[in-house]
Scaffold this motif. Sequence first.
Motif, PDB file in Angstrom:
ATOM      1  N   VAL A  60       0.861  -1.185   0.000  1.00 47.09           N
ATOM      2  CA  VAL A  60       0.000   0.000   0.000  1.00 47.09           C
ATOM      3  C   VAL A  60       0.895   1.231   0.000  1.00 47.09           C
ATOM      4  CG1 VAL A  60      -1.784   1.283   1.233  1.00 47.09           C
ATOM      5  CG2 VAL A  60      -1.829  -1.215   1.227  1.00 47.09           C
ATOM      6  N   ILE A  61       0.726   2.074  -1.000  1.00 42.68           N
ATOM      7  CA  ILE A  61       1.588   3.242  -1.187  1.00 42.68           C
ATOM      8  C   ILE A  61       0.785   4.513  -0.919  1.00 42.68           C
ATOM      9  CG2 ILE A  61       3.005   4.524  -2.837  1.00 42.68           C
ATOM     10  CD1 ILE A  61       3.350   1.751  -4.286  1.00 42.68           C
ATOM     11  N   VAL A  62       1.299   5.333  -0.007  1.00 44.29           N
ATOM     12  CA  VAL A  62       0.662   6.591   0.363  1.00 44.29           C
ATOM     13  C   VAL A  62       1.463   7.720  -0.269  1.00 44.29           C
ATOM     14  CG1 VAL A  62      -0.099   8.054   2.264  1.00 44.29           C
ATOM     15  CG2 VAL A  62      -0.114   5.564   2.527  1.00 44.29           C
ATOM     16  N   ALA A  63       0.871   8.395  -1.252  1.00 51.27           N
ATOM     17  CA  ALA A  63       1.591   9.397  -2.033  1.00 51.27           C
ATOM     18  C   ALA A  63       1.086  10.817  -1.820  1.00 51.27           C
ATOM     19  CB  ALA A  63       1.501   9.053  -3.526  1.00 51.27           C
ATOM     20  N   GLY A  64      -0.074  10.994  -1.224  1.00 53.51           N
ATOM     21  CA  GLY A  64      -0.632  12.328  -1.013  1.00 53.51           C
ATOM     22  C   GLY A  64      -0.102  12.965   0.260  1.00 53.51           C
ATOM     23  N   GLY A  65       0.099  14.274   0.227  1.00 58.27           N
ATOM     24  CA  GLY A  65       0.675  14.969   1.363  1.00 58.27           C
ATOM     25  C   GLY A  65      -0.158  14.877   2.633  1.00 58.27           C
ATOM     26  N   ARG A  66      -1.463  15.056   2.509  1.00 58.98           N
ATOM     27  CA  ARG A  66      -2.310  15.034   3.712  1.00 58.98           C
ATOM     28  C   ARG A  66      -2.418  13.625   4.292  1.00 58.98           C
ATOM     29  NH1 ARG A  66      -5.042  19.017   0.513  1.00 58.98           N
ATOM     30  NH2 ARG A  66      -4.963  21.059   1.552  1.00 58.98           N
ATOM     31  N   LEU A  67      -2.506  12.619   3.435  1.00 59.56           N
ATOM     32  CA  LEU A  67      -2.571  11.244   3.932  1.00 59.56           C
ATOM     33  C   LEU A  67      -1.231  10.828   4.543  1.00 59.56           C
ATOM     34  CD1 LEU A  67      -4.640   9.360   1.197  1.00 59.56           C
ATOM     35  CD2 LEU A  67      -5.431  10.479   3.291  1.00 59.56           C
ATOM     36  N   ALA A  68      -0.137  11.282   3.945  1.00 55.95           N
ATOM     37  CA  ALA A  68       1.182  10.975   4.492  1.00 55.95           C
ATOM     38  C   ALA A  68       1.330  11.573   5.886  1.00 55.95           C
ATOM     39  CB  ALA A  68       2.277  11.504   3.560  1.00 55.95           C
ATOM     40  N   ALA A  69       0.843  12.809   6.056  1.00 59.96           N
ATOM     41  CA  ALA A  69       0.898  13.451   7.371  1.00 59.96           C
ATOM     42  C   ALA A  69       0.078  12.671   8.388  1.00 59.96           C
ATOM     43  CB  ALA A  69       0.412  14.891   7.272  1.00 59.96           C
ATOM     44  N   GLN A  70      -1.058  12.131   7.959  1.00 54.80           N
ATOM     45  CA  GLN A  70      -1.897  11.331   8.857  1.00 54.80           C
ATOM     46  C   GLN A  70      -1.123  10.108   9.359  1.00 54.80           C
ATOM     47  OE1 GLN A  70      -5.851  10.504   7.277  1.00 54.80           O
ATOM     48  NE2 GLN A  70      -6.044   8.672   8.542  1.00 54.80           N
ATOM     49  N   CYS A  71      -0.296   9.531   8.506  1.00 55.21           N
ATOM     50  CA  CYS A  71       0.483   8.346   8.896  1.00 55.21           C
ATOM     51  C   CYS A  71       1.588   8.670   9.894  1.00 55.21           C
ATOM     52  CB  CYS A  71       1.098   7.694   7.654  1.00 55.21           C
ATOM     53  SG  CYS A  71      -0.104   6.978   6.516  1.00 55.21           S
ATOM     54  N   ASN A  72       1.888   9.947  10.079  1.00 55.98           N
ATOM     55  CA  ASN A  72       2.921  10.344  11.036  1.00 55.98           C
ATOM     56  C   ASN A  72       2.382  10.535  12.447  1.00 55.98           C
ATOM     57  OD1 ASN A  72       4.837  10.281   9.039  1.00 55.98           O
ATOM     58  ND2 ASN A  72       4.894  12.489   8.726  1.00 55.98           N
ATOM     59  N   ASP A  73       1.099  10.346  12.630  1.00 54.68           N
ATOM     60  CA  ASP A  73       0.501  10.450  13.958  1.00 54.68           C
ATOM     61  C   ASP A  73       0.979   9.269  14.800  1.00 54.68           C
ATOM     62  OD1 ASP A  73      -1.056  10.546  16.220  1.00 54.68           O
ATOM     63  OD2 ASP A  73      -2.984  10.511  15.173  1.00 54.68           O
ATOM     64  N   GLU A  74       1.834   9.540  15.776  1.00 56.14           N
ATOM     65  CA  GLU A  74       2.440   8.464  16.565  1.00 56.14           C
ATOM     66  C   GLU A  74       1.416   7.702  17.407  1.00 56.14           C
ATOM     67  OE1 GLU A  74       5.625   7.173  16.838  1.00 56.14           O
ATOM     68  OE2 GLU A  74       5.963   8.303  14.990  1.00 56.14           O
ATOM     69  N   ALA A  75       0.288   8.335  17.714  1.00 53.64           N
ATOM     70  CA  ALA A  75      -0.732   7.643  18.499  1.00 53.64           C
ATOM     71  C   ALA A  75      -1.415   6.553  17.681  1.00 53.64           C
ATOM     72  CB  ALA A  75      -1.771   8.639  19.009  1.00 53.64           C
ATOM     73  N   ALA A  76      -1.491   6.749  16.360  1.00 50.00           N
ATOM     74  CA  ALA A  76      -2.217   5.818  15.500  1.00 50.00           C
ATOM     75  C   ALA A  76      -1.301   4.933  14.664  1.00 50.00           C
ATOM     76  CB  ALA A  76      -3.153   6.599  14.575  1.00 50.00           C
ATOM     77  N   TRP A  77      -0.075   5.400  14.436  1.00 49.20           N
ATOM     78  CA  TRP A  77       0.847   4.678  13.555  1.00 49.20           C
ATOM     79  C   TRP A  77       2.209   4.558  14.225  1.00 49.20           C
ATOM     80  CZ3 TRP A  77      -0.791   3.008   8.677  1.00 49.20           C
ATOM     81  CH2 TRP A  77      -2.024   3.516   8.252  1.00 49.20           C
ATOM     82  N   GLY A  78       2.943   3.514  13.875  1.00 47.59           N
ATOM     83  CA  GLY A  78       4.285   3.312  14.404  1.00 47.59           C
ATOM     84  C   GLY A  78       5.272   2.993  13.307  1.00 47.59           C
ATOM     85  N   ARG A  79       6.540   2.891  13.682  1.00 51.73           N
ATOM     86  CA  ARG A  79       7.594   2.562  12.726  1.00 51.73           C
ATOM     87  C   ARG A  79       7.665   1.056  12.542  1.00 51.73           C
ATOM     88  NH1 ARG A  79      13.096   0.808  13.020  1.00 51.73           N
ATOM     89  NH2 ARG A  79      14.463   1.797  11.485  1.00 51.73           N
ATOM     90  N   VAL A  80       7.978   0.632  11.337  1.00 51.64           N
ATOM     91  CA  VAL A  80       8.215  -0.773  11.074  1.00 51.64           C
ATOM     92  C   VAL A  80       9.387  -0.875  10.098  1.00 51.64           C
ATOM     93  CG1 VAL A  80       6.527  -0.855   9.172  1.00 51.64           C
ATOM     94  CG2 VAL A  80       7.161  -2.965  10.361  1.00 51.64           C
ATOM     95  N   LEU A  81      10.239  -1.850  10.327  1.00 48.91           N
ATOM     96  CA  LEU A  81      11.445  -1.987   9.517  1.00 48.91           C
ATOM     97  C   LEU A  81      11.189  -2.949   8.366  1.00 48.91           C
ATOM     98  CD1 LEU A  81      14.455  -1.117   9.398  1.00 48.91           C
ATOM     99  CD2 LEU A  81      14.988  -3.262  10.550  1.00 48.91           C
ATOM    100  N   LEU A  82      11.077  -2.390   7.158  1.00 53.75           N
ATOM    101  CA  LEU A  82      10.894  -3.162   5.939  1.00 53.75           C
ATOM    102  C   LEU A  82      11.745  -2.532   4.843  1.00 53.75           C
ATOM    103  CD1 LEU A  82       6.991  -3.574   6.049  1.00 53.75           C
ATOM    104  CD2 LEU A  82       8.671  -5.368   6.498  1.00 53.75           C
TER     105      LEU A  82
END
Length: 473
Positions: A60-82
């Motif tokens: 799943v590729i997130v290319a839009g600026g606003r959606l990318a910013a949403q993925c940076n919310d640490e409460a909802a998203w975390g880091r994964v090593l891939l």
Amino acid sequence: MESSSAALPLDALPYPPGRLPIIGDVASVDRHRPTQHELKLAQGGLGPIFQRKLLGTRLVIVAGGRLAAQCNDEAAWGRVLLGPLAKLRPLAPHGMFTASSRDPLWGQARRILTPGFAQAAMRTYHDAMASVADDLVTEWTAAGGASVDVHSAMTRATLEVIARAGFGRDLRLFDPTGEGTDSHRFVRELGSTLQWASESTNDIPVVGHVREALRAPAVRRDIASLQQYVDQLIADRQRENTSEATDLLGLMLTAADPETGERLPAANIRDQTLTFLIAGHETTAALLEVAVHHLARDADHQRRVLAEMPSQTKSLDYEDVTKMRFTRQFLNECLRLCPPAPGYFRIARTDQNLGGYRIPAGRAVFVLALAAQRDPEVWGADAEDFAPDRFDSAALRDFPDRFFQPWGTGPRSCIGRAFALHEATLMLGRLVHAFDLRTASGAPLTLRERGTLRPEPFELTARGRAVAATTES
């Protein structure tokens, strides 16, 4: 935010044309330029979020600026090593960028090393950085206005900066008699390993597995050689018994974690040293190559950088570099359009609604910063144009939803950001002060990928400023 239960399933995500039964979107794979191809897919109509599927694996590729910013919310998203970073784990299993977030050593290393990137430390690194800039200017001056190999120069310069400033070592990469030394071999093996990490991550199933198996022995040899080189560097430092040293290697050898009181294990010192040699040179070299290319194509940008230099002097002290505001804006625009780390993976902590699609808890997405930082919805209609003035503090007010994450996000973001920006600003200032940079008119910037997004090797002419003024008068 909309309820995730009202969102569409992942199967409904747009995908590239030409999908085939069973094998999927094989036509959308570019193992040499994967993220640039994904940028074209996003701009070609797939939009701010889409999928790419190979056999049973969906990306799943997130290319839009606003959606990318949403993925940076640490409460909802975390880091994964891939991706390529995961491929580099055998090289530095517990390194600051390759370790799992569950690994306590990454946090311990970060706490121990944080003082090594504070302002006081940056002041002590300045002279070492300046010595490398002097070596580069000397080398290009000796070329006498002939073409210079920018890729080689920036690779050696950035490795020397991290070695001299961070580890108290001169690798002799600017010594004309040093060709064939262990340091030069290290450069070659590191480049080969980075290329393998990128290409093998984006290879076609089955064919890629065969290619991986054939190359595995050479990869293992390169990794073993890189580790041995760093082991020797650390052993040399320990024999010197420089217990008072406060550079990065000194901190790793002597400092204790302020939270646990523990010191880094010997094997982890190797991992962190390798991490800094890799990340501390590859990303900064990529940034400098992009920057030098744009400077060589635009004399006005060179004049503006030159105007920030102290008058009638070749030296730049620490305070001079911190005042070079346009040069920093120029570097930020290079990072926006050509981020050395073109994307990163995020994992949903809970079910998420992302652009109207349900991302289940535990599902990873790839944030394509290369596309999100060019999104006209958050950067304006001229988002594809190279315009450093968009980073002027007043101009930035026109982009309240801007997405700009070249250093990653969250607690695992790049610890060396200030180091890299100071180094790059100093290096550009010295080069522009010494040379009139020129490249072939209209020559495009072609980028390749080997874990980072970096220009293909190119040459330019660097004529001494005095010579250029005499010729043009």
